[in-house]
Write a protein that holds these residues in place. Structure first.
Motif, short mmCIF file in Angstrom:
data_model
loop_
_atom_site.label_atom_id
_atom_site.label_comp_id
_atom_site.label_asym_id
_atom_site.label_seq_id
_atom_site.Cartn_x
_atom_site.Cartn_y
_atom_site.Cartn_z
N VAL A 45 0.87 -1.18 0.00
CA VAL A 45 0.00 0.00 0.00
C VAL A 45 0.90 1.22 0.00
O VAL A 45 1.75 1.38 0.88
CB VAL A 45 -0.93 0.03 1.23
N PHE A 46 0.75 2.06 -1.02
CA PHE A 46 1.45 3.33 -1.10
C PHE A 46 0.45 4.39 -0.67
O PHE A 46 -0.58 4.57 -1.32
CB PHE A 46 1.93 3.60 -2.53
N THR A 47 0.73 5.10 0.43
CA THR A 47 -0.25 6.04 0.96
C THR A 47 0.36 7.38 1.33
O THR A 47 1.46 7.45 1.89
CB THR A 47 -0.99 5.46 2.18
N ASP A 48 -0.39 8.42 1.00
CA ASP A 48 -0.07 9.77 1.46
C ASP A 48 -0.21 9.76 2.99
O ASP A 48 -0.97 8.95 3.54
CB ASP A 48 -1.05 10.76 0.83
N ILE A 49 0.48 10.63 3.66
CA ILE A 49 0.37 10.69 5.12
C ILE A 49 -0.74 11.66 5.54
O ILE A 49 -1.59 11.32 6.35
CB ILE A 49 1.71 11.09 5.78
N VAL A 50 -0.74 12.86 4.98
CA VAL A 50 -1.69 13.88 5.40
C VAL A 50 -2.94 13.79 4.53
O VAL A 50 -2.91 14.12 3.34
CB VAL A 50 -1.06 15.29 5.31
N MET A 51 -4.03 13.31 5.13
CA MET A 51 -5.31 13.17 4.44
C MET A 51 -6.43 13.58 5.37
O MET A 51 -6.27 13.56 6.59
CB MET A 51 -5.50 11.72 3.97
N PRO A 52 -7.60 13.95 4.82
CA PRO A 52 -8.67 14.48 5.66
C PRO A 52 -9.35 13.49 6.59
O PRO A 52 -9.73 13.86 7.69
CB PRO A 52 -9.68 15.03 4.64
N ASP A 53 -9.51 12.23 6.19
CA ASP A 53 -10.25 11.31 7.06
C ASP A 53 -9.35 10.71 8.13
O ASP A 53 -9.48 11.02 9.30
CB ASP A 53 -10.99 10.24 6.24
N ILE A 54 -8.47 9.84 7.75
CA ILE A 54 -7.46 9.34 8.69
C ILE A 54 -6.11 9.47 8.01
O ILE A 54 -6.01 9.43 6.79
CB ILE A 54 -7.71 7.87 9.14
N SER A 55 -5.08 9.64 8.79
CA SER A 55 -3.74 9.84 8.23
C SER A 55 -3.18 8.52 7.70
O SER A 55 -3.64 7.44 8.07
CB SER A 55 -2.79 10.39 9.30
N GLY A 56 -2.20 8.63 6.85
CA GLY A 56 -1.52 7.44 6.36
C GLY A 56 -0.86 6.67 7.49
O GLY A 56 -0.76 5.44 7.44
N ILE A 57 -0.44 7.37 8.52
CA ILE A 57 0.17 6.71 9.67
C ILE A 57 -0.88 5.88 10.41
O ILE A 57 -0.64 4.72 10.77
CB ILE A 57 0.85 7.74 10.60
N SER A 58 -2.07 6.44 10.61
CA SER A 58 -3.16 5.68 11.24
C SER A 58 -3.57 4.49 10.38
O SER A 58 -3.82 3.40 10.88
CB SER A 58 -4.37 6.58 11.49
N LEU A 59 -3.61 4.72 9.06
CA LEU A 59 -3.93 3.63 8.15
C LEU A 59 -2.91 2.51 8.26
O LEU A 59 -3.26 1.33 8.38
CB LEU A 59 -3.98 4.15 6.70
N ALA A 60 -1.63 2.87 8.26
CA ALA A 60 -0.57 1.86 8.39
C ALA A 60 -0.70 1.09 9.69
O ALA A 60 -0.52 -0.14 9.71
CB ALA A 60 0.80 2.53 8.31
N SER A 61 -1.03 1.78 10.77
CA SER A 61 -1.20 1.11 12.06
C SER A 61 -2.36 0.12 12.03
O SER A 61 -2.25 -0.99 12.56
CB SER A 61 -1.45 2.14 13.17
N GLU A 62 -3.47 0.50 11.38
CA GLU A 62 -4.62 -0.40 11.26
C GLU A 62 -4.28 -1.62 10.39
O GLU A 62 -4.65 -2.74 10.70
CB GLU A 62 -5.83 0.34 10.69
N LEU A 63 -3.58 -1.37 9.29
CA LEU A 63 -3.21 -2.47 8.40
C LEU A 63 -2.24 -3.44 9.07
O LEU A 63 -2.30 -4.64 8.85
CB LEU A 63 -2.60 -1.92 7.10
N HIS A 64 -1.38 -2.90 9.91
CA HIS A 64 -0.38 -3.72 10.61
C HIS A 64 -1.05 -4.73 11.56
O HIS A 64 -0.48 -5.76 11.87
CB HIS A 64 0.60 -2.82 11.37
N LYS A 65 -2.27 -4.45 12.00
CA LYS A 65 -3.00 -5.34 12.91
C LYS A 65 -3.60 -6.55 12.19
O LYS A 65 -4.01 -7.52 12.84
CB LYS A 65 -4.14 -4.58 13.59
#
Length: 125
Positions: A52-72
């Motif tokens: 997953v290639f993701t921008d970090i700064v986004m309006p709904d959830i950040s790419g960092i939060s997304l990465a944390s969720e995917l890591h689970k």
């Protein structure tokens, strides 16, 4: 074997640029493009996504939060974070992201991440 990729960026122009890069890479199968990160977690749960290639700064959830969720997830994809803010590279390291690309990114940087992933995958086989 092709690498299954998803891209996430709320900037339509950059999303189009990434789409163009991946469509011209033989070793990549582009499974989806998303402008919002919220839908990506469910998509990854239902599809075999390698990266997953993701921008970090986004309006709904950040790419960092997304990465944390995917890591689970049981079989989490490798996450490459992208940002024009260089300080986020430290955050990428903290959450054990696969990589970080500083915007404006180049085709060579994207290809390098895919190549690194493929080399790592071959090492596990």
């Amino acid at each position: 074997m092709a690498v299954n990729v998803v891209i996430v960026d709320n900037d339509e122009e950059l999303l189009d640029k990434m789409t163009g890069i991946f469509r011209n890479l033989d070793q990549v199968c582009l499974l989806g493009q998303f402008e919002e990160a919220v839908a990506v977690v469910e998509f990854v749960k239902e599809n075999q996504v390698d990266m997953v290639f993701t921008d970090i700064v986004m309006p709904d959830i950040s790419g960092i939060s997304l990465a944390s969720e995917l890591h689970k997830l049981k079989n989490p994809p490798a996450v490459v974070l992208m940002s024009s803010i260089p300080g986020f590279s430290l955050e990428a390291w903290k959450i054990q992201a696969f990589g970080f690309i500083e915007k404006p990114y180049t085709r060579a940087q994207v290809v390098k991440m895919v190549d690194l992933y493929q080399k790592g995958r071959r090492g596990l086989e």
